[in-house]
Design a protein around this motif. Sequence first.
Motif, PDB file in Angstrom:
ATOM      1  N   ASP A   8      66.036  -8.289 -44.636  1.00 45.21           N
ATOM      2  CA  ASP A   8      66.214  -6.764 -45.314  1.00 45.21           C
ATOM      3  C   ASP A   8      66.904  -5.847 -44.684  1.00 45.21           C
ATOM      4  OD1 ASP A   8      66.004  -3.817 -46.018  1.00 45.21           O
ATOM      5  OD2 ASP A   8      63.183  -4.659 -45.721  1.00 45.21           O
ATOM      6  N   GLN A  35      71.908 -13.917 -57.815  1.00 49.09           N
ATOM      7  CA  GLN A  35      71.777 -15.364 -59.076  1.00 49.09           C
ATOM      8  C   GLN A  35      71.881 -14.129 -60.172  1.00 49.09           C
ATOM      9  OE1 GLN A  35      69.950 -17.838 -60.287  1.00 49.09           O
ATOM     10  NE2 GLN A  35      69.697 -17.091 -57.644  1.00 49.09           N
ATOM     11  N   PRO A  38      76.833  -8.068 -59.740  1.00 49.87           N
ATOM     12  CA  PRO A  38      76.346  -6.776 -59.817  1.00 49.87           C
ATOM     13  C   PRO A  38      77.916  -6.102 -59.132  1.00 49.87           C
ATOM     14  CG  PRO A  38      76.161  -7.457 -57.388  1.00 49.87           C
ATOM     15  CD  PRO A  38      76.610  -8.796 -57.822  1.00 49.87           C
ATOM     16  N   ASP A  61      67.173 -12.249 -52.601  1.00 46.53           N
ATOM     17  CA  ASP A  61      66.515 -11.996 -54.038  1.00 46.53           C
ATOM     18  C   ASP A  61      66.836 -10.826 -54.251  1.00 46.53           C
ATOM     19  OD1 ASP A  61      65.309 -13.997 -52.965  1.00 46.53           O
ATOM     20  OD2 ASP A  61      64.099 -12.853 -51.565  1.00 46.53           O
ATOM     21  N   GLY A  62      67.127  -9.364 -54.068  1.00 45.00           N
ATOM     22  CA  GLY A  62      67.988  -8.140 -54.580  1.00 45.00           C
ATOM     23  C   GLY A  62      69.064  -7.441 -54.344  1.00 45.00           C
ATOM     24  N   ALA A  64      70.185  -3.209 -54.456  1.00 42.65           N
ATOM     25  CA  ALA A  64      69.903  -1.973 -54.969  1.00 42.65           C
ATOM     26  C   ALA A  64      70.196  -1.583 -54.250  1.00 42.65           C
ATOM     27  CB  ALA A  64      68.350  -2.086 -54.955  1.00 42.65           C
TER      28      ALA A  64
END
Length: 66
Positions: A8, A35, A38, A61-62, A64
């Motif tokens: 993180d 995945q 971006p 996983d992400g 942002a």
Amino acid sequence: MKIGTRIDETGTLFRDGGAFYLRRDAGGRYELELQRTPVDLVEKRVRLIGTLVGAELVSADGIAPA
């Protein structure tokens, strides 16, 4: 860090050739397994959440905006 460690972190997302990387605020960089692409976040400050799957390789996983 050990493989399997949850990540993180914040930094700048950039692209080099066909790969995406996070230039970490803490120094260094991670190559990213993504995945989806971006493209709207390239060259911007982001937050990455994922799992370390290799030396300097993170399965994201992400991602942002930070």
